[in-house]
Design an enzyme around this catalytic site. Structure first.
Site, mmCIF file in Angstrom:
data_model
loop_
_atom_site.group_PDB
_atom_site.id
_atom_site.type_symbol
_atom_site.label_atom_id
_atom_site.label_comp_id
_atom_site.label_asym_id
_atom_site.label_seq_id
_atom_site.Cartn_x
_atom_site.Cartn_y
_atom_site.Cartn_z
ATOM 1 N N GLY A 10 4.554 96.773 87.120
ATOM 2 C CA GLY A 10 6.035 96.352 86.948
ATOM 3 C C GLY A 10 6.795 96.315 88.252
ATOM 4 O O GLY A 10 6.870 97.231 89.180
ATOM 5 N N GLY A 12 10.269 96.091 87.971
ATOM 6 C CA GLY A 12 11.706 96.045 87.603
ATOM 7 C C GLY A 12 12.165 97.325 88.072
ATOM 8 O O GLY A 12 11.832 97.821 89.112
ATOM 9 N N VAL A 79 -1.050 92.387 83.784
ATOM 10 C CA VAL A 79 -1.936 93.196 83.471
ATOM 11 C C VAL A 79 -2.526 92.958 81.959
ATOM 12 O O VAL A 79 -1.644 92.810 81.242
ATOM 13 C CB VAL A 79 -1.408 94.536 83.627
ATOM 14 C CG1 VAL A 79 -2.277 95.837 82.990
ATOM 15 C CG2 VAL A 79 -0.897 95.054 85.066
ATOM 16 N N GLU A 174 28.833 89.909 76.102
ATOM 17 C CA GLU A 174 28.912 89.181 77.588
ATOM 18 C C GLU A 174 28.757 87.691 77.282
ATOM 19 O O GLU A 174 29.397 86.856 77.810
ATOM 20 C CB GLU A 174 27.969 89.733 78.570
ATOM 21 C CG GLU A 174 28.565 91.338 78.970
ATOM 22 C CD GLU A 174 27.434 92.019 80.009
ATOM 23 O OE1 GLU A 174 28.083 92.977 80.559
ATOM 24 O OE2 GLU A 174 26.489 91.786 79.832
ATOM 25 N N ASP A 312 12.020 101.337 80.248
ATOM 26 C CA ASP A 312 12.352 100.699 78.869
ATOM 27 C C ASP A 312 11.122 100.959 77.815
ATOM 28 O O ASP A 312 11.097 100.970 76.458
ATOM 29 C CB ASP A 312 12.364 99.152 78.904
ATOM 30 C CG ASP A 312 13.920 98.925 79.158
ATOM 31 O OD1 ASP A 312 14.682 99.729 79.501
ATOM 32 O OD2 ASP A 312 14.318 97.816 79.020
HETATM 33 C C1 LIG Z 1 19.863 90.714 79.429
HETATM 34 C C2 LIG Z 1 20.169 92.295 79.694
HETATM 35 C C3 LIG Z 1 21.179 92.864 80.074
HETATM 36 C C4 LIG Z 1 21.011 94.181 80.529
HETATM 37 N N1 LIG Z 1 22.402 94.795 80.869
HETATM 38 C C5 LIG Z 1 22.270 96.047 81.374
HETATM 39 C C6 LIG Z 1 23.310 96.978 81.984
HETATM 40 O O1 LIG Z 1 24.488 96.336 82.063
HETATM 41 N N2 LIG Z 1 23.063 98.141 82.416
HETATM 42 C C7 LIG Z 1 22.213 99.059 82.204
HETATM 43 O O2 LIG Z 1 21.920 99.918 82.840
HETATM 44 N N3 LIG Z 1 20.796 98.382 81.813
HETATM 45 C C8 LIG Z 1 20.983 97.035 81.275
HETATM 46 N N4 LIG Z 1 20.087 96.222 80.752
HETATM 47 C C9 LIG Z 1 18.763 97.157 80.626
HETATM 48 C C10 LIG Z 1 17.864 97.326 81.859
HETATM 49 O O3 LIG Z 1 17.763 96.028 82.786
HETATM 50 C C11 LIG Z 1 16.615 97.840 81.560
HETATM 51 O O4 LIG Z 1 16.798 99.173 81.026
HETATM 52 C C12 LIG Z 1 15.752 98.006 82.875
HETATM 53 O O5 LIG Z 1 15.376 96.856 83.375
HETATM 54 C C13 LIG Z 1 14.394 98.700 82.206
HETATM 55 O O6 LIG Z 1 13.526 99.049 83.645
HETATM 56 P P1 LIG Z 1 12.038 98.614 83.438
HETATM 57 O O7 LIG Z 1 11.399 98.940 84.753
HETATM 58 O O8 LIG Z 1 11.577 99.923 82.408
HETATM 59 O O9 LIG Z 1 11.667 97.538 83.033
HETATM 60 P P2 LIG Z 1 12.049 96.020 83.634
HETATM 61 O O10 LIG Z 1 13.090 96.226 84.592
HETATM 62 O O11 LIG Z 1 12.308 95.058 82.337
HETATM 63 O O12 LIG Z 1 10.710 95.691 84.490
HETATM 64 C C14 LIG Z 1 9.406 95.517 83.889
HETATM 65 C C15 LIG Z 1 8.450 94.974 84.797
HETATM 66 O O13 LIG Z 1 7.205 94.662 84.473
HETATM 67 C C16 LIG Z 1 6.632 93.556 84.621
HETATM 68 N N5 LIG Z 1 5.677 93.283 83.641
HETATM 69 C C17 LIG Z 1 5.680 93.351 82.189
HETATM 70 N N6 LIG Z 1 4.709 93.229 81.523
HETATM 71 C C18 LIG Z 1 3.869 93.142 82.455
HETATM 72 C C19 LIG Z 1 2.299 93.026 82.434
HETATM 73 N N7 LIG Z 1 1.604 93.025 81.208
HETATM 74 N N8 LIG Z 1 1.501 92.908 83.724
HETATM 75 C C20 LIG Z 1 2.272 92.990 84.960
HETATM 76 N N9 LIG Z 1 3.667 93.009 84.959
HETATM 77 C C21 LIG Z 1 4.185 93.166 83.574
HETATM 78 C C22 LIG Z 1 7.729 92.674 84.601
HETATM 79 O O14 LIG Z 1 7.548 91.608 84.893
HETATM 80 C C23 LIG Z 1 8.915 93.321 85.306
HETATM 81 O O15 LIG Z 1 8.640 93.277 86.661
HETATM 82 C C24 LIG Z 1 19.925 95.088 80.409
HETATM 83 C C25 LIG Z 1 18.750 94.261 80.008
HETATM 84 C C26 LIG Z 1 18.899 93.036 79.811
HETATM 85 C C27 LIG Z 1 17.570 92.266 79.184
#
Ligand SMILES: Cc1cc2nc3c(=O)[nH]c(=O)nc-3n(C[C@H](O)[C@H](O)[C@H](O)COP(=O)(O)OP(=O)(O)OC[C@H]3O[C@@H](n4cnc5c(N)ncnc54)[C@H](O)[C@@H]3O)c2cc1C
Length: 468
Positions: A10, A12, A79, A174, A312
């Site tokens: 990931g 993110g 993945v 929003e 997440d």
């Molecule tokens: C529209 C929206 C608005 C938001 N607004 C806010 C806000 O205002 N404030 C706040 O704090 N949070 C907000 N969030 C929540 C926040 O964005 C998430 O909590 C955060 O992005 C989580 O981070 P993460 O690294 O767990 O997942 P993510 O940031 O979602 O990253 C996941 C990563 O894994 C990759 N991935 C997924 N599955 C696979 C796979 N099978 N193989 C390879 N790669 C994969 C994806 O491409 C991505 O790069 C918002 C979310 C959304 C959708």
């Protein structure tokens, strides 16, 4: 001594910040695998969908961000398999399979949209999790005004001028606020056959309150502001059907009705990454109702101390699915791993420091909850502005975002109104394609020969690529 191989899944908030937290370790080699080439700042996706920002403005290339981090390598791929006994991760891009070995695995694959068992709603009510989603929604929203301009019957025009947003959390609020601004401010002089100010924007949620996580006072402030902007807020209302021309809803007392609406936006519910189930199968971990992996207090996978799950897709102490949980979790996992590599005692269990949350409703109006502070209106909006600029990654992104915001918030315009047929049509068409028709990377024999000649040592990743 061979470097310790860390694979991060990931790009993110969790994956990127986890990788960066291992920057200064010469004894560690990080391989970040992600299915997109960019890091995505999800909190501003709604601004891409409504024409304020460009997609590039919120999604810098991961490779570029990590270009100065010598111990990190980036691999593109989805993945598809994780083998915790063999300690390998298998990823695929356009039919090319790569197997990457690891000593420690950090999984931060995030969450997808949940339609609460009604996945067929997705065809007509896209969610908002990716750049593709935001661009599709941009096409549908701006497209709806175009179709309304062409409509020959009042009912048809009204259907195109009706927008339903499902989910009254921050994203739904929003989106509804921005569609209202488009209709009442941005587009009002651009059409001849329609008055865009007649657009109907409905925000629907089964919960009894707007922005439940912000508490009653801020929730009410947000609701009042939306109502003043002309948004109809339908609380205690469940969506029971979605089709191409409308949405069926049910009130708490069981009465059902229908809203004729061409454009529907799904901003309700999340479902942990499908990789959670793969991890749970091979460990002692359980999944919660949202498919998130229940992790140990040190964010490791139960029964697998060499695997961390953050962000997440992890479930611990009811922590919310927000960026700070992912960032702090990833940094903690890196610290925990470094202590282990140095033979030091494990750090205290992960504890989350809540820096607060905020949501914008319209230009100059937001709600913010920071510590004991609860504010709404202009001051909250300034706070929102400052925080988002600080957390946006990349100098370029900050500058262009500020310019776009000036155009949209001080002026009346939207710099990013471009819409293409692919944006609106591609997702559903791809979803309906048989797997054998999906595009594959073209391969000719000499590709393999060249790879054989250039490699002196066997490489697990290249071997796997050749086998596919
Ligand atoms: C529209 C929206 C608005 C938001 N607004 C806010 C806000 O205002 N404030 C706040 O704090 N949070 C907000 N969030 C929540 C926040 O964005 C998430 O909590 C955060 O992005 C989580 O981070 P993460 O690294 O767990 O997942 P993510 O940031 O979602 O990253 C996941 C990563 O894994 C990759 N991935 C997924 N599955 C696979 C796979 N099978 N193989 C390879 N790669 C994969 C994806 O491409 C991505 O790069 C918002 C979310 C959304 C959708």
């Amino acid at each position: 001594m061979a470097a310790h191989r860390v694979v991060v899944i990931g790009s993110g908030f969790g994956g990127l910040f986890g990788t960066q937290a291992l920057k200064r370790r010469d004894d560690v080699e990080v391989t970040l695998i992600a299915k997109t080439t960019h890091h995505l700042f999800q909190p501003l996706l709604y601004q891409v969908a409504t024409g304020i920002l460009s997609e590039g403005g919120i999604s810098p290339a991961t490779r570029e961000i990590l270009s100065g981090q010598k111990n990190a390598r980036v691999i593109l791929g989805t993945v598809t398999a994780i083998d915790l006994d063999a300690k390998t991760v298998t990823s695929d891009v356009l039919g090319r399979e790569t197997v990457t070995p690891f000593d420690t695995l950090l999984v931060a694959a995030g969450a997808g949209q949940s339609y609460f068992g009604n996945d067929h709603f997705a065809e007509y009510a896209p969610g908002m999790k990716s750049i593709d989603d935001a661009l599709e929604l941009r096409g549908r929203i701006f497209g709806a005004f175009e179709w309304a301009e062409l409509a020959t019957a009042p009912a048809e025009r009204d259907r195109y001028l009706t927008f339903v947003v499902v989910g009254a959390g921050p994203t739904g609020v929003e989106m509804a606020g921005q569609i209202a601004e488009l209709a009442h401010r941005t587009l009002k002089r651009d059409f001849r056959a329609i008055d865009t100010r007649e657009a109907r924007i409905v925000l629907v949620d089964a919960a009894p309150q707007v922005l439940p996580s912000f508490g009653d006072r801020l929730g009410d402030a947000a609701k009042n502001r939306l109502t003043k902007m002309g948004v109809e807020v339908e609380l205690g209302t469940k969506v029971v059907g979605v089709d191409s021309t409308g949405i069926n809803i049910e009130k708490a007392d069981g009465t059902q009705s229908r809203i004729e609406a061409a454009t529907k936006v799904w901003a309700a519910g999340v479902q942990g990454s499908e990789l959670g189930a793969i991890l749970a199968e091979q460990s002692d971990a359980e999944l919660d109702r949202a498919g998130r992996v229940k992790v140990n207090p040190d964010l490791t996978l139960p029964g697998r101390p060499d695997v961390y799950v953050v962000g997440d897709m992890a479930a611990l102490d009811n922590l919310p699915g927000v960026a700070q949980v992912a960032i702090q979790g990833a940094r903690y996992a890196a610290k925990h791993l470094k202590a282990r590599l140095d033979g030091k005692p494990d750090p205290e269990p992960f504890s989350y420091f809540d820096k607060g949350s905020m949501a914008t409703i319209s230009r100059f109006s937001a709600v913010a909850s920071v510590g004991k502070l609860r504010v709404s209106g202009f001051f909250a909006w300034l706070l929102w502005l400052a925080i988002h600029i600080v957390y946006l990654i990349g100098f370029k992104q900050r500058i262009t975002t500020l310019l776009h915001w000036m155009v949209s918030f001080i002026g009346r315009g939207r710099s990013e109104r471009t819409v293409t047929a692919q944006q609106i049509l591609a997702r559903n068409i791809i979803a309906k394609m048989p797997p054998e028709d999906l595009p594959k990377l073209p391969v000719v024999d000499s590709d393999h020969a060249a790879a054989d000649e250039s490699e002196n040592e066997p490489d697990v990743e290249a071997e796997a690529g050749r086998a596919s």
